[in-house]
Write an enzyme that holds these catalytic residues in place. Sequence first.
Site, PDB file in Angstrom:
ATOM      1  N   LEU A 154       0.846  -1.191   0.000  1.00 57.91           N
ATOM      2  CA  LEU A 154       0.000   0.000   0.000  1.00 57.91           C
ATOM      3  C   LEU A 154       0.889   1.252   0.000  1.00 57.91           C
ATOM      4  CD1 LEU A 154      -2.526  -1.389   2.595  1.00 57.91           C
ATOM      5  CD2 LEU A 154      -2.998  -1.009   0.163  1.00 57.91           C
ATOM      6  N   HIS A 155       1.668   1.392  -1.080  1.00 56.58           N
ATOM      7  CA  HIS A 155       2.639   2.479  -1.147  1.00 56.58           C
ATOM      8  C   HIS A 155       1.978   3.846  -0.925  1.00 56.58           C
ATOM      9  CE1 HIS A 155       5.472  -0.416  -2.829  1.00 56.58           C
ATOM     10  NE2 HIS A 155       4.649  -0.671  -3.832  1.00 56.58           N
ATOM     11  N   ASP A 156       1.040   4.181  -1.785  1.00 53.04           N
ATOM     12  CA  ASP A 156       0.453   5.521  -1.768  1.00 53.04           C
ATOM     13  C   ASP A 156      -0.475   5.762  -0.583  1.00 53.04           C
ATOM     14  OD1 ASP A 156       1.907   6.024  -4.028  1.00 53.04           O
ATOM     15  OD2 ASP A 156       0.252   5.712  -5.417  1.00 53.04           O
TER      16      ASP A 156
END
Length: 304
Positions: free
Chosen positions: A232-234
């Site tokens: 869940l980078h962003d």
Amino acid sequence: MTTKTTVIVDQDGGIDDTLALILLVRTPGIEIAGVGSVHGNVTAEAAANNGLRALELAGDHIVPVAIGAAEPLAQPLHLAHPEDLFGKAAGSPKRKPISEETAAEQIVRLAHKHRGEIDLLTLGPLTNVALALAAEPELPRLVRRVVSMAGALTVRGNISEHAESNVWHDPEAAAQVLSAGFDLTLVPLDLTRKATVTRLWLERIAVDQDRLWGRLAAMLLAVPGKLPAFPLHDPLAAAILLDPTFATYRHTPVVVDLDEDRRGQTRDADAEHAPAVAIAVEARTSTLLDLLIHALMPGRASRS
């Protein structure tokens, strides 16, 4: 949140960009003043449409979305996900991107309008920010702070051995932004790779088949074998923008390598070479899953 936080979001149209936008829209006290698109996952035009889709999924039909840079400053265009699976799954947005200004122009205008009181969240290559900086050199003093999902300092990159995707897609732009003197927080792969979805979390999302994310979760669950990794980078960068205490940091100058053999690599630098930035090193990643459950499925509690 007890006070209003005004935000510009610069994004490149991926699924995790969508989750970040939904999290922001559904968080009380957040005003998204504008959304920009940039090349990266998909074309800048497709990313603008995906930004509109994300806002509509979150119930927002007002925030303007401006089309940004279609290509990097100094290298050929490369798209990470040209097939644009999210765009195909979500369908056409009801609105169109604005035509009166580019994403870079929107950043400059809003920075002047909300001088010293607006935050910038970047979720894609930093081309728009570099263009805005070229147009307005005072931008680092107009924007309150910048949070960027960017970089890989102690881990292998996700697009080359040395480079994280957002930096690699436009290393010249990243180098300019990192050296400009913004109050800048980097949320690098070193941390975002630790924020991954769990099977239980996907199962809770998949219950809601009336919504797009429920159907997407069901598709991931249906893949045979081990659950595919979905960092869940962003959304993690968005959570850190919402609450800086969500993470802990180290502070050091960071530079971007522009040489061909290590192009796009981010690394610590001597203090005389660049201003210090805050690098997020630890975060409450399990809490992020709870935040996303509440954003995607209001009223439901998470036990992820």
